[in-house]
Design an enzyme around this catalytic site. Structure first.
Site, short mmCIF file in Angstrom:
data_model
loop_
_atom_site.label_atom_id
_atom_site.label_comp_id
_atom_site.label_asym_id
_atom_site.label_seq_id
_atom_site.Cartn_x
_atom_site.Cartn_y
_atom_site.Cartn_z
N ASP A 47 0.82 -1.21 0.00
CA ASP A 47 0.00 0.00 0.00
C ASP A 47 0.85 1.26 0.00
O ASP A 47 2.05 1.21 0.27
CB ASP A 47 -0.87 0.02 1.26
N LYS A 69 -3.38 4.21 -3.67
CA LYS A 69 -3.72 5.40 -4.45
C LYS A 69 -2.46 6.00 -5.04
O LYS A 69 -1.45 6.08 -4.36
CB LYS A 69 -4.34 6.43 -3.52
N MET A 184 -6.95 9.22 10.26
CA MET A 184 -7.64 9.84 9.11
C MET A 184 -8.56 10.98 9.56
O MET A 184 -9.67 11.13 9.02
CB MET A 184 -8.46 8.78 8.35
#
Ligand code: SAH
Length: 264
Positions: A47, A69, A184
């Site tokens: 990741d 991402k 987050m």
């Protein structure tokens, strides 16, 4: 890299998947099992939050596949990643699924493990040091202290669609958890702080925002709860960040072993 026989480590068998936590950044925080997996994996599926210094430890010849991402493009769908892990294992590879922190702390490790179990692929879960533990240690903030309360909450500040999660009972957390560790959460910190203050937390309660914890770019900003979001923005704090709310943050004044603003 390590003497796996002396440590009595299990064989990384062909056709299996190890879901491994890489920790928050500092390669020194890898477990012996994680190093063993890096020594033997045929393919690494990793990741965005896995530190490049850790990827550099992969066995020469191992294939590296990115599953996060990149450049603003959306991340691969979770079912696609799980299907990829199953397919690689069914090809007879030793598959190392490497995730930042701990694979099962806001890391979807559980979803991937369920997919592997459903497909009958043997797997192992190797815990890692989660950012909410390692980040606090490197900021000189003890997660608990007997004089400052006896409960901790790990909570996400972000739901599937990027809003403050409505499924989180912020009032219950405000009342019941002297220490709150948020993942987050930075984009919604102002709103979350208002909710916690409305539920009774003091506006001047100390908060630490730990950016890029345990990496060479670690930065820590402390501020009162009511001002934390504005202070973080003014300081230009960058993701990823861990936000800690609680009186334990005050202990950083005496325990900042890395040195003010220092990086490991
Ligand atoms: N499985 C990971 C968490 C993944 S969710 C773990 O156990 O740590 C991603 C969030 O984790 C980020 O938005 C941030 O809140 C936190 N995070 C991960 N690595 C971090 C780091 N090095 N420094 C600060 N926060 C980090």
């Amino acid at each position: 890299m390590i003497d796996s026989a002396r440590l009595n480590l299990p064989e990384f068998a062909r056709g299996s998947v190890w879901l491994v936590g890489a920790g928050p950044g500092d390669p020194g925080l890898l477990s012996a099992l994680a190093l063993h997996a890096l020594d033997h994996a045929d393919t690494l599926v990793y990741d965005a939050l896995v530190d490049s210094r850790i990827l550099a430890l992969a066995r020469p010849g191992a294939a590296l596949e990115f599953a996060g991402k990149r450049g603003g493009r959306p991340s691969p769908r979770q079912p696609d990643i799980s299907a990829r892990l199953v397919r690689l294992a069914q090809q007879g590879q030793r598959v190392l699924r490497l995730k930042g922190g701990d694979p099962c702390v806001f890391g979807r490790g559980g979803e991937e493990a369920l997919a592997l179990a459903a497909a009958g692929v043997p797997f192992r879960i190797v815990p890692g040091i989660t950012a909410g533990i390692g980040g606090l240690a490197y900021a000189g903030i003890p997660l608990t202290h007997r004089d400052l309360g006896s409960a901790v909450t790990f909570v996400t500040g972000h739901d599937r669609v990027g809003s403050v999660p409505e499924t989180v009972d912020w009032t219950a957390i405000a009342k019941g958890s002297p220490v709150i560790v948020m993942y987050m959460a930075l984009p919604h910190l102002a709103r979350i702080a208002r909710r916690l203050i409305a539920a009774g937390r003091a506006p001047d309660e100390p908060v630490a925002i730990i950016s890029k914890a345990t990496t060479t770019a670690q930065r820590v900003v402390t501020a009162p709860l009511a001002e934390a979001a504005a202070r973080a923005a003014a300081a230009g704090i960058e993701a990823p960040t861990i936000v800690v709310i609680g009186q334990v943050v005050r202990l950083r004044d005496a325990l900042d072993w890395l040195g003010a603003g220092g990086a490991p």
